[in-house]
Write a protein that holds these residues in place. Structure first.
Motif, PDB file in Angstrom:
ATOM      1  N   PHE A 198       0.825  -1.202   0.000  1.00 25.22           N
ATOM      2  CA  PHE A 198       0.000   0.000   0.000  1.00 25.22           C
ATOM      3  C   PHE A 198       0.861   1.254   0.000  1.00 25.22           C
ATOM      4  O   PHE A 198       1.974   1.253   0.551  1.00 25.22           O
ATOM      5  CB  PHE A 198      -0.937  -0.009   1.213  1.00 25.22           C
ATOM      6  N   LEU A 199       0.320   2.319  -0.597  1.00 26.41           N
ATOM      7  CA  LEU A 199       1.043   3.590  -0.607  1.00 26.41           C
ATOM      8  C   LEU A 199       1.285   4.069   0.818  1.00 26.41           C
ATOM      9  O   LEU A 199       2.221   4.809   1.079  1.00 26.41           O
ATOM     10  CB  LEU A 199       0.253   4.651  -1.380  1.00 26.41           C
ATOM     11  N   SER A 200       0.433   3.644   1.741  1.00 29.33           N
ATOM     12  CA  SER A 200       0.518   4.090   3.136  1.00 29.33           C
ATOM     13  C   SER A 200       1.301   3.122   4.026  1.00 29.33           C
ATOM     14  O   SER A 200       1.396   3.333   5.231  1.00 29.33           O
ATOM     15  CB  SER A 200      -0.893   4.274   3.689  1.00 29.33           C
ATOM     16  N   ASP A 201       1.860   2.050   3.458  1.00 26.55           N
ATOM     17  CA  ASP A 201       2.646   1.120   4.287  1.00 26.55           C
ATOM     18  C   ASP A 201       3.889   1.804   4.852  1.00 26.55           C
ATOM     19  O   ASP A 201       4.605   2.492   4.116  1.00 26.55           O
ATOM     20  CB  ASP A 201       3.100  -0.095   3.451  1.00 26.55           C
ATOM     21  N   PRO A 202       4.178   1.602   6.155  1.00 26.55           N
ATOM     22  CA  PRO A 202       5.424   2.145   6.713  1.00 26.55           C
ATOM     23  C   PRO A 202       6.634   1.384   6.165  1.00 26.55           C
ATOM     24  O   PRO A 202       6.490   0.262   5.665  1.00 26.55           O
ATOM     25  CB  PRO A 202       5.273   1.916   8.221  1.00 26.55           C
ATOM     26  N   PRO A 203       7.838   1.991   6.244  1.00 23.21           N
ATOM     27  CA  PRO A 203       9.032   1.394   5.621  1.00 23.21           C
ATOM     28  C   PRO A 203       9.265  -0.066   6.014  1.00 23.21           C
ATOM     29  O   PRO A 203       9.588  -0.892   5.149  1.00 23.21           O
ATOM     30  CB  PRO A 203      10.177   2.275   6.140  1.00 23.21           C
ATOM     31  N   GLU A 204       9.077  -0.398   7.284  1.00 21.59           N
ATOM     32  CA  GLU A 204       9.383  -1.782   7.688  1.00 21.59           C
ATOM     33  C   GLU A 204       8.404  -2.772   7.065  1.00 21.59           C
ATOM     34  O   GLU A 204       8.763  -3.903   6.737  1.00 21.59           O
ATOM     35  CB  GLU A 204       9.490  -1.932   9.212  1.00 21.59           C
ATOM     36  N   GLU A 205       7.174  -2.325   6.843  1.00 28.15           N
ATOM     37  CA  GLU A 205       6.168  -3.180   6.205  1.00 28.15           C
ATOM     38  C   GLU A 205       6.511  -3.387   4.717  1.00 28.15           C
ATOM     39  O   GLU A 205       6.404  -4.496   4.197  1.00 28.15           O
ATOM     40  CB  GLU A 205       4.800  -2.484   6.353  1.00 28.15           C
ATOM     41  N   VAL A 206       6.950  -2.318   4.062  1.00 28.77           N
ATOM     42  CA  VAL A 206       7.361  -2.422   2.659  1.00 28.77           C
ATOM     43  C   VAL A 206       8.520  -3.418   2.558  1.00 28.77           C
ATOM     44  O   VAL A 206       8.506  -4.329   1.721  1.00 28.77           O
ATOM     45  CB  VAL A 206       7.794  -1.046   2.095  1.00 28.77           C
ATOM     46  N   ALA A 207       9.498  -3.279   3.451  1.00 33.87           N
ATOM     47  CA  ALA A 207      10.671  -4.165   3.424  1.00 33.87           C
ATOM     48  C   ALA A 207      10.252  -5.624   3.654  1.00 33.87           C
ATOM     49  O   ALA A 207      10.704  -6.526   2.944  1.00 33.87           O
ATOM     50  CB  ALA A 207      11.676  -3.720   4.487  1.00 33.87           C
ATOM     51  N   ARG A 208       9.377  -5.823   4.602  1.00 34.26           N
ATOM     52  CA  ARG A 208       8.914  -7.183   4.904  1.00 34.26           C
ATOM     53  C   ARG A 208       8.236  -7.799   3.677  1.00 34.26           C
ATOM     54  O   ARG A 208       8.483  -8.952   3.321  1.00 34.26           O
ATOM     55  CB  ARG A 208       7.936  -7.131   6.089  1.00 34.26           C
ATOM     56  N   LYS A 209       7.387  -7.010   3.017  1.00 36.39           N
ATOM     57  CA  LYS A 209       6.665  -7.523   1.849  1.00 36.39           C
ATOM     58  C   LYS A 209       7.616  -7.815   0.685  1.00 36.39           C
ATOM     59  O   LYS A 209       7.455  -8.811  -0.016  1.00 36.39           O
ATOM     60  CB  LYS A 209       5.567  -6.546   1.425  1.00 36.39           C
ATOM     61  N   VAL A 210       8.603  -6.946   0.492  1.00 37.47           N
ATOM     62  CA  VAL A 210       9.555  -7.184  -0.604  1.00 37.47           C
ATOM     63  C   VAL A 210      10.336  -8.470  -0.321  1.00 37.47           C
ATOM     64  O   VAL A 210      10.557  -9.289  -1.217  1.00 37.47           O
ATOM     65  CB  VAL A 210      10.515  -5.986  -0.792  1.00 37.47           C
ATOM     66  N   MET A 211      10.730  -8.665   0.933  1.00 36.48           N
ATOM     67  CA  MET A 211      11.522  -9.854   1.268  1.00 36.48           C
ATOM     68  C   MET A 211      10.744 -11.146   1.019  1.00 36.48           C
ATOM     69  O   MET A 211      11.330 -12.175   0.710  1.00 36.48           O
ATOM     70  CB  MET A 211      12.011  -9.775   2.718  1.00 36.48           C
ATOM     71  N   GLN A 212       9.422 -11.085   1.141  1.00 43.51           N
ATOM     72  CA  GLN A 212       8.643 -12.311   0.893  1.00 43.51           C
ATOM     73  C   GLN A 212       8.163 -12.411  -0.559  1.00 43.51           C
ATOM     74  O   GLN A 212       7.427 -13.315  -0.916  1.00 43.51           O
ATOM     75  CB  GLN A 212       7.460 -12.399   1.855  1.00 43.51           C
TER      76      GLN A 212
END
Ligand code: ATP
Ligand code: MG
Length: 346
Positions: free
Chosen positions: A208-222
């Protein structure tokens, strides 16, 4: 009313906006707002087609606010663009009813998006409302006589139906409606982080455009990569469509030389998935940080959202009433309702 061409498109309040929305349609909306008269609707009637439960409706109220924030964060200027809530302009329902007489059920049943929706969301018995989905969308577009509809590839077939409806109406009753054209984004369909063909609010595969940085990183890693590549020294094809990490690099990494270099090393078996993903996280941060910043600015002014939606409804309603009056007149329907509609016009 100016003579600028009109643009209309929208989103269902079934969740906040994601990267797929951005590249599929949001970027075009931002681009078009300087040149055209842009209308963005938040399609709360459309949300009912798959989520009619009261709890879902109440949840959608929060998403409505989130989506307005996402628009502003992405660069939509509320001074230029009209943002409104679909159910604030109920005239569109009357137009939907009139249009529904011009479309056969088999025609609607052939629409690929509806088929996908029924399959992906495991809908056993689609409601009549769901079958009306594309007709309501045609009414949304045509009640402001929009000529350009910025949408993702998945919605192209809906705009095609809208064109057919406009043609059929005009040939039966006289020239009232334009034949709008779909404007597809730079990335017609962004895949989901799970490798499925489309990132979607309802599929749980979105950043989501509103995801915080750690959430973006977690999603990219998976994120989904090439399952056959179990070690970084195995050469593999970065252009394989299922290799979604590279699809995101292409869509969001502003450092094109880095993307080419990563692809070259990937083909030679000289880069690991983790590095490719780390670079993607950094690229996404460059893209998302300013969006996040603007979002925080507007989120601190919650009243603004109510004001924007109220102003939007006030602007669209008379346009909708005028179009409906014109349509009824062309069709030869009762003049009493016509008089009522005309009396409401400024
Ligand atoms: P839902 O799962 O509730 O249907 P969605 O994520 O598909 O949500 P919509 O509100 O249906 O989002 O779509 C809004 C707009 O965004 C449409 O124009 C659609 O084509 C576009 N869009 C949605 N997902 C993508 C995507 N992954 N890539 C490109 N465009 C997209
Ligand atoms: Mg959708």
């Amino acid at each position: 009313m100016g003579n600028k061409k009109r643009v209309l498109t929208g989103d269902r309040p079934t969740g906040p906006l994601h990267l797929g929305h951005y590249v599929g349609t949001l970027a075009n909306r931002v681009r078009l707002q300087d040149q055209y008269e842009v209308f963005l609707l938040i399609a709360d009637y459309h949300a009912l087609t798959t989520r009619p439960e009261k709890a879902d409706i109440l949840a959608s109220r929060e998403y409505i606010r989130e989506i307005v924030l996402d628009y502003l964060a992405a660069g939509i200027d509320p001074e230029k663009t009209t943002i409104y809530l679909q159910s604030d302009v109920p005239e569109v329902c009357e137009l939907t009813l009139l249009f529904s007489m011009l479309v056969t059920l088999p025609r609607v049943e052939r629409i690929p998006t509806l088929k996908d929706m029924i399959r992906d969301q495991k809908i056993e018995n689609p409601s009549m409302g769901l079958m009306l989905y594309p007709i309501l969308q045609a009414a949304d577009i045509l009640h402001v006589k929009a000529e350009i509809v910025p949408v993702g590839k998945d919605q192209e077939s809906h705009v095609e139906l809208c064109r057919e409806i406009a043609r059929r109406f005009n040939s039966l009753y006289g020239e009232v409606f334009p034949e709008p054209e779909a404007l597809i984004g730079d990335v017609p369909t962004l895949p989901g982080i799970d490798g499925r063909a489309k990132m979607s609010k309802s599929l749980g595969n979105a950043i989501f455009l509103s995801d915080p940085p750690e959430e973006v990183a977690r999603k990219v890693m998976q994120m989904f990569t090439d399952p056959a590549r179990i070690r970084p020294d195995i050469p593999a094809d970065p252009d394989a469509p299922h290799n979604v990490v590279f699809r995101y690099h292409e869509a969001f990494n502003d450092d094109k030389a880095e993307v080419e270099e990563l692809k070259a090393r990937y083909r030679q078996g000289k880069v690991g998935d983790v590095e490719v993903k780390r670079r993607l996280i950094a690229a996404l941060e460059r893209f998302l940080a300013p969006i996040r910043e603007r979002r925080a600015y507007y989120a601190a002014r919650p009243q603004l959202i109510d004001e924007i939606l109220a102003a939007g409804a006030a602007k669209v309603r008379p346009i909708s009433q005028a179009t409906l009056a014109e349509a009824r007149e062309a069709m030869g329907l009762s003049t009493r309702r016509l008089a009522e509609l005309k009396a409401q016009l400024p």
